[in-house]
Design an enzyme around this catalytic site. Structure first.
Site, PDB file in Angstrom:
ATOM      1  N   ASP A  31       0.826  -1.209   0.000  1.00  0.00           N
ATOM      2  CA  ASP A  31       0.000   0.000   0.000  1.00  0.00           C
ATOM      3  C   ASP A  31       0.865   1.265   0.000  1.00  0.00           C
ATOM      4  O   ASP A  31       1.990   1.250   0.508  1.00  0.00           O
ATOM      5  CB  ASP A  31      -0.905  -0.017   1.244  1.00  0.00           C
ATOM      6  CG  ASP A  31      -2.102   0.910   1.102  1.00  0.00           C
ATOM      7  OD1 ASP A  31      -2.338   1.435  -0.005  1.00  0.00           O
ATOM      8  OD2 ASP A  31      -2.804   1.105   2.110  1.00  0.00           O
ATOM      9  N   GLY A  32       0.325   2.319  -0.587  1.00  0.00           N
ATOM     10  CA  GLY A  32       0.992   3.623  -0.538  1.00  0.00           C
ATOM     11  C   GLY A  32       1.576   4.101  -1.856  1.00  0.00           C
ATOM     12  O   GLY A  32       2.255   5.128  -1.893  1.00  0.00           O
ATOM     13  N   GLY A  34       0.060   5.451  -4.416  1.00  0.00           N
ATOM     14  CA  GLY A  34      -0.530   6.735  -4.819  1.00  0.00           C
ATOM     15  C   GLY A  34       0.091   7.887  -4.042  1.00  0.00           C
ATOM     16  O   GLY A  34       0.505   8.897  -4.636  1.00  0.00           O
ATOM     17  N   TRP A  36       2.932   7.916  -2.535  1.00  0.00           N
ATOM     18  CA  TRP A  36       4.362   8.006  -2.898  1.00  0.00           C
ATOM     19  C   TRP A  36       4.533   8.923  -4.121  1.00  0.00           C
ATOM     20  O   TRP A  36       5.398   9.787  -4.140  1.00  0.00           O
ATOM     21  CB  TRP A  36       4.890   6.597  -3.184  1.00  0.00           C
ATOM     22  CG  TRP A  36       6.363   6.525  -3.468  1.00  0.00           C
ATOM     23  CD1 TRP A  36       7.369   6.338  -2.552  1.00  0.00           C
ATOM     24  CD2 TRP A  36       6.996   6.635  -4.756  1.00  0.00           C
ATOM     25  NE1 TRP A  36       8.581   6.320  -3.191  1.00  0.00           N
ATOM     26  CE2 TRP A  36       8.386   6.498  -4.538  1.00  0.00           C
ATOM     27  CE3 TRP A  36       6.540   6.821  -6.063  1.00  0.00           C
ATOM     28  CZ2 TRP A  36       9.315   6.543  -5.581  1.00  0.00           C
ATOM     29  CZ3 TRP A  36       7.453   6.875  -7.095  1.00  0.00           C
ATOM     30  CH2 TRP A  36       8.830   6.743  -6.845  1.00  0.00           C
ATOM     31  N   HIS A  48       2.272   3.438  -9.054  1.00  0.00           N
ATOM     32  CA  HIS A  48       1.965   2.022  -9.301  1.00  0.00           C
ATOM     33  C   HIS A  48       3.088   1.359 -10.105  1.00  0.00           C
ATOM     34  O   HIS A  48       3.436   0.214  -9.874  1.00  0.00           O
ATOM     35  CB  HIS A  48       0.631   1.888 -10.045  1.00  0.00           C
ATOM     36  CG  HIS A  48      -0.549   2.311  -9.218  1.00  0.00           C
ATOM     37  ND1 HIS A  48      -0.706   1.944  -7.898  1.00  0.00           N
ATOM     38  CD2 HIS A  48      -1.626   3.098  -9.507  1.00  0.00           C
ATOM     39  CE1 HIS A  48      -1.827   2.462  -7.416  1.00  0.00           C
ATOM     40  NE2 HIS A  48      -2.406   3.175  -8.372  1.00  0.00           N
ATOM     41  N   GLU A  78     -12.640  -4.282  -4.080  1.00  0.00           N
ATOM     42  CA  GLU A  78     -13.131  -2.910  -3.862  1.00  0.00           C
ATOM     43  C   GLU A  78     -12.375  -1.888  -4.723  1.00  0.00           C
ATOM     44  O   GLU A  78     -12.829  -0.751  -4.879  1.00  0.00           O
ATOM     45  CB  GLU A  78     -12.974  -2.517  -2.385  1.00  0.00           C
ATOM     46  CG  GLU A  78     -13.971  -3.196  -1.456  1.00  0.00           C
ATOM     47  CD  GLU A  78     -13.686  -4.676  -1.247  1.00  0.00           C
ATOM     48  OE1 GLU A  78     -12.502  -5.060  -1.172  1.00  0.00           O
ATOM     49  OE2 GLU A  78     -14.651  -5.469  -1.187  1.00  0.00           O
ATOM     50  N   LEU A 142      10.136 -20.687  -4.362  1.00  0.00           N
ATOM     51  CA  LEU A 142       9.087 -19.853  -3.774  1.00  0.00           C
ATOM     52  C   LEU A 142       7.794 -19.878  -4.599  1.00  0.00           C
ATOM     53  O   LEU A 142       7.843 -19.818  -5.827  1.00  0.00           O
ATOM     54  CB  LEU A 142       9.598 -18.407  -3.676  1.00  0.00           C
ATOM     55  CG  LEU A 142       8.605 -17.364  -3.198  1.00  0.00           C
ATOM     56  CD1 LEU A 142       8.995 -16.834  -1.830  1.00  0.00           C
ATOM     57  CD2 LEU A 142       8.502 -16.211  -4.168  1.00  0.00           C
ATOM     58  N   ARG A 199       1.876  -4.808   6.191  1.00  0.00           N
ATOM     59  CA  ARG A 199       1.185  -3.753   5.453  1.00  0.00           C
ATOM     60  C   ARG A 199       2.032  -2.487   5.509  1.00  0.00           C
ATOM     61  O   ARG A 199       2.442  -2.037   6.581  1.00  0.00           O
ATOM     62  CB  ARG A 199      -0.203  -3.451   6.019  1.00  0.00           C
ATOM     63  CG  ARG A 199      -0.908  -2.381   5.164  1.00  0.00           C
ATOM     64  CD  ARG A 199      -2.381  -2.242   5.447  1.00  0.00           C
ATOM     65  NE  ARG A 199      -2.986  -1.381   4.423  1.00  0.00           N
ATOM     66  CZ  ARG A 199      -4.245  -1.379   4.070  1.00  0.00           C
ATOM     67  NH1 ARG A 199      -5.083  -2.213   4.641  1.00  0.00           N
ATOM     68  NH2 ARG A 199      -4.700  -0.552   3.133  1.00  0.00           N
ATOM     69  N   GLU A 218       0.699 -13.235  12.298  1.00  0.00           N
ATOM     70  CA  GLU A 218       1.312 -12.090  12.990  1.00  0.00           C
ATOM     71  C   GLU A 218       1.230 -10.895  12.048  1.00  0.00           C
ATOM     72  O   GLU A 218       1.520 -11.008  10.854  1.00  0.00           O
ATOM     73  CB  GLU A 218       2.774 -12.398  13.329  1.00  0.00           C
ATOM     74  CG  GLU A 218       2.945 -13.523  14.336  1.00  0.00           C
ATOM     75  CD  GLU A 218       2.374 -13.192  15.707  1.00  0.00           C
ATOM     76  OE1 GLU A 218       2.351 -12.000  16.086  1.00  0.00           O
ATOM     77  OE2 GLU A 218       1.910 -14.135  16.384  1.00  0.00           O
TER      78      GLU A 218
END
Ligand code: IPE
Ligand code: IPE
Ligand code: MG
Length: 251
Positions: A31-32, A34, A36, A48, A78, A142, A199, A218
């Site tokens: 997140d973040g 936009g 940034w 993005h 959403e 991975l 997050r 966690e």
């Protein structure tokens, strides 16, 4: 382990992480992007793009560290509420990411999976998802899971519908339903629950991510905006995780 291996085995790596307690599954709410970009006087879509570049780096770092599963929240159910131009830009970036993933991750032995509701995605993206999942399915390193048009509630609704159909057909009785049964009808059926959920950007909410699966994860939050999230932040998250006492309701 041989005598010499034991003698030189060092649980503390130079990063201060305990190599014997690396979280098996790390999930990230990236997140973040936009904010940034806005802070740099740039359009949100520039954020993005940088966020997508950063993801490529963090995937490789997780793989090096020995994380087995990495799940990334790329687009929520959403996020369609955003202006069409932003949604289109995000979809274009995701398409590009999927298209280049096998070349960019060549030799990394990474398996790519996409979770979420595919119905609303473009044919082009669906085709690319299929392609990259097929071309990486035998990789044993991975597992990178990209949550695209994913919503935790939407996932549970789909599972309930599937189970409802099974009951209607007489395949099962309501009494046969238990937690395992439900888990196996989620998109993440073959993936263990996340040990650590990160997050970025200072928001402290789950925003409909892995609702069922995060029962005992966690949580770790950082004010760093996703395009600025580096190796050192990931290592800090893992070190903090290693200090936690996971009780699962016990003592
Ligand atoms: C995360 O960054 C990327 C997605 C949700 C797709 P945002 O776009 O949410 O960035 P902010 O939170 O508005 O800064
Ligand atoms: C969560 O971020 C979704 C993704 C990272 C894809 P949002 O930016 O959409 O979440 P809210 O709206 O701040 O809760
Ligand atoms: Mg956001």
């Amino acid at each position: 382990m041989s005598f010499f291996e034991k003698l030189f085995a060092n649980k503390e790596t130079e990063t201060g992480m305990d190599s014997r307690n690396i979280p098996q599954h790390v999930a990230i709410i990236v997140d973040g992007n936009g904010r940034w970009a806005n802070r740099r006087g740039m359009p949100r879509n520039y954020g993005h793009r940088e966020g997508s570049k950063n993801l490529k780096k963090i995937v490789k770092i997780c793989s090096e560290i020995g994380v087995r599963y990495l799940t990334v929240y790329a687009f929520s159910t959403e996020n369609w509420k955003r202006p069409k131009t932003e949604v289109d830009a995000l979809m274009a970036l995701l398409l590009e990411y999927l298209k280049n993933a096998d070349v960019e991750l060549e030799g990394e032995n990474i398996k790519i999976r996409v979770i979420g509701e595919k119905k609303e995605l473009s044919e082009e993206i669906k085709k690319e998802i299929h392609k990259v999942e097929e071309s990486t399915k035998n990789n044993s390193g991975l597992t990178l899971t990209i949550a695209l048009n994913y919503g935790g509630r939407d996932e549970i609704v789909s599972a309930v519908r599937a189970i409802g159909r099974e009951i209607k057909k007489g395949v099962i009785n309501p009494e046969d339903i238990d937690e395992k049964y439900i888990s196996q009808r989620l998109y993440t059926a073959d993936i263990p629950d996340p040990d650590l959920i990160i997050r970025t950007s200072g928001e402290k909410r789950i925003s409909n991510f892995l609702l069922w699966q995060s029962a005992y994860s966690e949580l770790w939050y950082s004010d760093v905006l996703w395009p600025d999230f580096r190796r050192e932040h990931l290592i800090q998250a893992i070190r903090d995780y290693q200090k936690r006492n996971r009780r699962y309701g016990g003592i």
